[in-house]
Design a protein around this motif. Structure first.
Motif, PDB file in Angstrom:
ATOM      1  N   SER A 492      30.768  21.342  59.908  1.00 47.45           N
ATOM      2  CA  SER A 492      29.352  20.964  60.027  1.00 47.45           C
ATOM      3  C   SER A 492      29.169  19.521  59.575  1.00 47.45           C
ATOM      4  N   TRP A 493      27.984  18.968  59.851  1.00 45.61           N
ATOM      5  CA  TRP A 493      27.685  17.604  59.421  1.00 45.61           C
ATOM      6  C   TRP A 493      27.707  17.506  57.902  1.00 45.61           C
ATOM      7  N   GLU A 494      27.197  18.524  57.217  1.00 46.02           N
ATOM      8  CA  GLU A 494      27.220  18.518  55.761  1.00 46.02           C
ATOM      9  C   GLU A 494      28.660  18.452  55.235  1.00 46.02           C
ATOM     10  N   MET A 495      29.581  19.189  55.895  1.00 46.77           N
ATOM     11  CA  MET A 495      30.991  19.155  55.495  1.00 46.77           C
ATOM     12  C   MET A 495      31.601  17.790  55.799  1.00 46.77           C
ATOM     13  N   HIS A 496      31.228  17.193  56.963  1.00 44.67           N
ATOM     14  CA  HIS A 496      31.695  15.846  57.289  1.00 44.67           C
ATOM     15  C   HIS A 496      31.318  14.874  56.167  1.00 44.67           C
ATOM     16  N   LEU A 497      30.063  14.960  55.729  1.00 40.34           N
ATOM     17  CA  LEU A 497      29.562  14.046  54.705  1.00 40.34           C
ATOM     18  C   LEU A 497      30.273  14.272  53.380  1.00 40.34           C
ATOM     19  N   ARG A 498      30.514  15.554  53.038  1.00 38.56           N
ATOM     20  CA  ARG A 498      31.195  15.857  51.778  1.00 38.56           C
ATOM     21  C   ARG A 498      32.648  15.370  51.802  1.00 38.56           C
ATOM     22  N   ILE A 499      33.336  15.578  52.921  1.00 36.38           N
ATOM     23  CA  ILE A 499      34.734  15.145  53.044  1.00 36.38           C
ATOM     24  C   ILE A 499      34.826  13.621  52.918  1.00 36.38           C
ATOM     25  N   ALA A 500      33.926  12.904  53.604  1.00 34.61           N
ATOM     26  CA  ALA A 500      33.917  11.439  53.506  1.00 34.61           C
ATOM     27  C   ALA A 500      33.698  10.988  52.068  1.00 34.61           C
ATOM     28  N   THR A 501      32.782  11.671  51.345  1.00 23.75           N
ATOM     29  CA  THR A 501      32.502  11.330  49.951  1.00 23.75           C
ATOM     30  C   THR A 501      33.721  11.571  49.076  1.00 23.75           C
ATOM     31  N   GLU A 502      34.428  12.692  49.307  1.00 26.69           N
ATOM     32  CA  GLU A 502      35.610  13.014  48.500  1.00 26.69           C
ATOM     33  C   GLU A 502      36.737  12.016  48.738  1.00 26.69           C
ATOM     34  N   VAL A 503      36.962  11.638  49.994  1.00 30.93           N
ATOM     35  CA  VAL A 503      38.012  10.656  50.295  1.00 30.93           C
ATOM     36  C   VAL A 503      37.668   9.312  49.686  1.00 30.93           C
ATOM     37  N   THR A 659      33.203  -2.554  48.205  1.00 35.39           N
ATOM     38  CA  THR A 659      34.372  -1.955  47.559  1.00 35.39           C
ATOM     39  C   THR A 659      34.329  -0.446  47.782  1.00 35.39           C
ATOM     40  N   MET A 660      35.467   0.227  47.557  1.00 30.69           N
ATOM     41  CA  MET A 660      35.492   1.678  47.727  1.00 30.69           C
ATOM     42  C   MET A 660      34.590   2.352  46.689  1.00 30.69           C
ATOM     43  N   LYS A 661      34.433   1.729  45.528  1.00 30.28           N
ATOM     44  CA  LYS A 661      33.540   2.291  44.513  1.00 30.28           C
ATOM     45  C   LYS A 661      32.101   2.273  45.013  1.00 30.28           C
ATOM     46  N   GLU A 662      31.698   1.165  45.667  1.00 29.68           N
ATOM     47  CA  GLU A 662      30.344   1.071  46.238  1.00 29.68           C
ATOM     48  C   GLU A 662      30.178   2.055  47.395  1.00 29.68           C
ATOM     49  N   VAL A 663      31.230   2.183  48.240  1.00 31.41           N
ATOM     50  CA  VAL A 663      31.167   3.125  49.357  1.00 31.41           C
ATOM     51  C   VAL A 663      30.987   4.538  48.844  1.00 31.41           C
ATOM     52  N   ALA A 664      31.776   4.936  47.826  1.00 31.48           N
ATOM     53  CA  ALA A 664      31.680   6.286  47.268  1.00 31.48           C
ATOM     54  C   ALA A 664      30.295   6.538  46.691  1.00 31.48           C
ATOM     55  N   SER A 665      29.740   5.529  46.003  1.00 29.38           N
ATOM     56  CA  SER A 665      28.410   5.676  45.401  1.00 29.38           C
ATOM     57  C   SER A 665      27.346   5.877  46.477  1.00 29.38           C
ATOM     58  N   GLU A 666      27.396   5.092  47.574  1.00 30.72           N
ATOM     59  CA  GLU A 666      26.405   5.230  48.636  1.00 30.72           C
ATOM     60  C   GLU A 666      26.515   6.593  49.322  1.00 30.72           C
ATOM     61  N   LEU A 667      27.757   7.042  49.570  1.00 23.33           N
ATOM     62  CA  LEU A 667      27.932   8.348  50.215  1.00 23.33           C
ATOM     63  C   LEU A 667      27.441   9.475  49.315  1.00 23.33           C
ATOM     64  N   GLU A 668      27.651   9.349  48.004  1.00 25.05           N
ATOM     65  CA  GLU A 668      27.125  10.360  47.082  1.00 25.05           C
ATOM     66  C   GLU A 668      25.604  10.390  47.146  1.00 25.05           C
ATOM     67  N   GLY A 669      24.986   9.184  47.238  1.00 24.21           N
ATOM     68  CA  GLY A 669      23.531   9.127  47.347  1.00 24.21           C
ATOM     69  C   GLY A 669      23.022   9.785  48.613  1.00 24.21           C
ATOM     70  N   ILE A 670      23.715   9.543  49.747  1.00 26.64           N
ATOM     71  CA  ILE A 670      23.328  10.165  51.009  1.00 26.64           C
ATOM     72  C   ILE A 670      23.493  11.680  50.909  1.00 26.64           C
ATOM     73  N   GLY A 671      24.590  12.121  50.278  1.00 24.89           N
ATOM     74  CA  GLY A 671      24.820  13.557  50.117  1.00 24.89           C
ATOM     75  C   GLY A 671      23.760  14.205  49.248  1.00 24.89           C
ATOM     76  N   MET A 672      23.372  13.531  48.143  1.00 25.03           N
ATOM     77  CA  MET A 672      22.315  14.073  47.278  1.00 25.03           C
ATOM     78  C   MET A 672      20.997  14.172  48.020  1.00 25.03           C
ATOM     79  N   SER A 673      20.677  13.162  48.827  1.00 25.61           N
ATOM     80  CA  SER A 673      19.438  13.193  49.600  1.00 25.61           C
ATOM     81  C   SER A 673      19.478  14.299  50.640  1.00 25.61           C
TER      82      SER A 673
END
Length: 728
Positions: A492-503, A659-673
């Motif tokens: 699902s899209w939610e799983m896509h977003l979670r996988i991207a955040t974890e990587v 940076t990957m740290k910034e990417v991870a932070s933004e993806l976490e924010g999108i996931g939380m939203s």
């Protein structure tokens, strides 16, 4: 006594007294030929017992007269099989371009099979008017250009640049891409890899007729084996040159100089029948010619004479008793001598095996890894497995246990004695550069402890090729789940977003949280595994490098996978942490679009997925290339936020990428939203009400994603039913 003497005589009797029958090249009980062609083992027709594994299956097509053999795994006609040189000749399609399609490209791949295109026995050829190149992942291996001359169609033997040209290929290849371009309007051109003997034996070569009408040419493949497949045969390793200064090693079995037959079969080699003196080989088929040996007393004659001796001496005198006693004593002594020699052989073999294991341990970097273990406290829990333990765990590396094959080796599923399921990676190449990658992977993984990085459980260094033991990841690669349309459980899209955040979190950990920063250098969807709960695990650290904290980049030979490599790194040979960010951006686009990183179906300009994505964004066509499932399940604001992040990751200038740290932070924010949006929607649907005129704004990072206006009046759905009601 007599049977014992007879037994000893038979053991020391010359084996060449009996006449040997012509040996069969197929397994006993299996079909030996198809049409006019003999099918030797390890190839075979019929049941599983007739061939080594499914890659060597031959299908005999009876619809032709005579029947034609086909290599089942490649679905190509077999023209010849040579045991001597481990080669098989198949009919292969050519790549053809004409006036209506002047530029054509196609790929050929043998990945996942034991076959490679031969460099020694093939040539690259261009027929017609134009030019063609043969490349491996964008690196040109061979190229040729022919000039048109319509008055010189037939050139005799060979090609010399007019209407036809040829060139050698220096390497064996497991895949390649051929691109052809027509140079003259109305003409055709063909580019193809072909058996060099075919060119030399072609008496009159009408190149223009060929370019327009011929579709198949013979190509020579080398088939590769490992010693574990034939441990008891007499043979040796042969190395085949592969691009990037690597070698492919294959084990080949051989009959002795005076034997004939199939060395890959048990008892498949037989001594030259009735031969004395020098026995000479004749032809590639392995046949022999030699003088005839004079007849001597046969074993049958000896049996008759001993039987007559027994019948004529039932009454034994003292002289006969002496000789019989002496014979018994000699036979007993000989028996004890044989037993002693056998045990001495076992002791020598045990000592030899011990030294061999010590040699492999040193060659496979055991001393370096021991030193690393003593220095690095994080690696103290890593285990050294024995070869016997891993052979038992994988059922002697059974073909049925294979999880996947790659350029560096084969991965097997295994079960340890304590019940743990593991993945065992076995290198298929004995090569110094591959060995350095193995040692590097062990050292890198020994420093890591992250839930989204695949865990190294241990290794085995006492075998000919090193073995790595990982935790078993049950759900395969992210690539399979994105691009396999027949998948029973689509993500699902939610799983896509979670996988991207974890990587992204795992890469941020490598770049920023380890004691020494680590660059992965080969981020792609095939190196991202999914466990039983579909959590991401970053794998394959063979090309990864750790650098000093004060360093900003690595200067190395360009390595990576076509479609994921940072263009800036490709041009400068300087790999930075932002190069990993670019590769991750390609994975993000894969998750959004469901498309492969390289596609031959797209135009040349948009063959790369990254370029295709950026051009689509410029032309405001992003939603046309998104995966339909992603469009159905994700909101427009979420998708645009992730697409905007991917665009920034794919910036051609590394310093402008996050940076990957910034990417991870933004993806976490999108996931939380995403979770907050789902919760709000669910709560209001359950309550069916609002509490006055208000609006809920969902945000991630600095960008607003969605605004829900909640009116104080009753809102109705399309079917007229109240959707929201006032609440007190």
């Amino acid at each position: 006594m007599v049977p014992l003497i007879l037994f000893l005589w038979l053991m020391i009797a010359p084996p060449s007294i009996a006449v040997a029958a012509a040996p069969s090249l197929a397994k006993p009980g299996c079909q030996a030929s198809c049409g006019n062609m003999s099918i030797p083992y390890p190839f075979g027709i019929g049941s599983n017992n007739c061939y080594l594994d499914h890659n060597y299956t031959i299908t005999c097509n009876q619809s032709f007269n005579p029947p034609k053999p086909y290599l089942t795994s490649l679905r190509l006609e077999v023209l010849a099989v040579s045991l001597t040189n481990q080669k098989i000749t198949i009919n292969n399609p050519v790549v053809k371009g004409c006036g209506n399609s002047p530029s054509v490209g196609t790929s050929k791949s043998l990945e996942g099979t034991p076959f490679v295109f031969s460099g020694r026995y093939n040539k690259f050829m261009v027929s017609g008017c134009g030019n063609a190149t043969l490349d491996l992942d964008g690196i040109v291996m061979a190229g040729c250009s022919s000039r048109c001359n319509h008055d010189s169609a037939g050139q005799g033997k060979g090609c010399f640049g007019i209407n036809c040209c040829e060139t050698t290929t220096p390497f064996v290849l497991d895949r390649y891409n051929v691109s052809v371009t027509v140079s003259t309007q109305g003409d055709c051109v063909s580019g193809f890899l072909v058996d060099k003997n075919w060119i030399e034996e072609y008496s009159i070569f009408d190149s223009r007729y060929f370019a327009e009408n011929i579709g198949l040419v013979p190509v020579v493949l080398r088939w590769t084996l490992q010693k574990v497949d034939f441990p008891s045969c007499i043979g040796n390793y042969t190395t085949l040159p592969f691009p990037e200064n690597t070698l492919i090693t294959t084990w080949s079995c051989q009959c002795r100089w005076n034997e004939d037959g199939n060395p890959y079969l048990a008892n498949g080699c037989q001594e030259c029948a009735n031969c004395t003196g020098q026995c000479s080989r004749r032809g590639e088929n392995g046949s022999f010619t030699c003088p005839t040996r004079p007849n001597k007393s046969s074993k049958k004659e000896l049996c008759i004479s001993t039987w007559q001796f027994h019948q004529g001496h039932t009454e034994l005198d003292h002289g006969h008793f002496f000789w019989i006693s002496a014979g018994v004593g000699i036979s007993t002594g000989a028996l004890f001598l044989i037993i002693g020699i056998f045990w001495l052989y076992k002791i020598v073999l045990r000592i030899k095996n011990k030294k061999r294991k010590e040699k492999f341990f040193k060659r496979n970097g055991g001393l370096l890894l021991q030193q690393q273990t003593s220095v690095d406290q994080g690696s103290s829990d890593k285990t050294h497995f024995s070869a016997k333990e891993l052979e038992k765990a994988t059922d002697n590396f059974n073909e049925n246990r294979i999880l996947g094959r790659g350029g560096q080796g084969t991965v097997y599923k295994g079960m340890l004695t304590d019940g743990r399921i593991v993945a065992v990676k076995k290198s298929k190449i004995v090569d110094k550069s591959q060995l350095e990658q193995f040692i590097n992977e062990v050292v890198i993984l020994s420093q890591l402890n992250h839930r989204n990085v695949v865990k190294l459980l241990g290794c085995c260094l006492e075998t000919e090729v090193p073995l790595l033991v990982y935790e078993f990841i049950s759900n395969g690669t992210l690539f399979k789940h994105i691009h396999n349309q027949s998948n029973e459980f689509p993500l699902s899209w939610e799983m896509h977003l979670r996988i991207a955040t974890e990587v992204a979190g795992a890469l941020a950990y490598l770049h920023s949280s380890t004691s020494i920063p680590i660059y992965h250098r080969d981020i792609k969807s095939t190196n991202i595994l999914l466990d039983d709960k579909y959590r991401a695990k970053v794998a394959d650290f063979g090309t990864s490098r750790s650098i000093a904290i004060d360093q900003t980049h690595l200067t190395t030979l360009v390595k990576g996978t076509f479609g994921y490599v940072d263009p800036e790194y490709f041009q400068s040979s300087q790999f930075t942490e932002k190069s990993d960010v670019y590769s991750f951006g390609v994975v993000l686009v894969e998750l959004l679009t469901g498309k492969k990183p390289i596609s031959m179906t797209r135009t040349d300009e948009q063959r790369s997925l990254a370029t295709h994505f950026l051009l689509s964004e410029e032309e405001n066509r992003l939603f046309e290339i998104f995966d339909p499932r992603v469009l159905n399940e994700g909101t427009k604001e979420e998708l645009m936020a992730v697409a905007n992040l991917a665009r920034r990751c794919l910036n051609l200038s590394g310093k402008n990428r996050p940076t990957m740290k910034e990417v991870a932070s933004e993806l976490e924010g999108i996931g939380m939203s995403n979770k907050k949006s789902s919760t709000v929607q669910t709560n209001f649907q359950e309550l069916g009400c609002t509490s006055g005129a208000e609006s809920v704004v969902l945000s991630y990072g600095n960008s607003t994603s969605m605004e829900l206006n909640l009116y104080s009046s009753t809102t109705s759905s399309s079917d007229g039913q109240p959707l929201l009601r006032n609440c007190v």
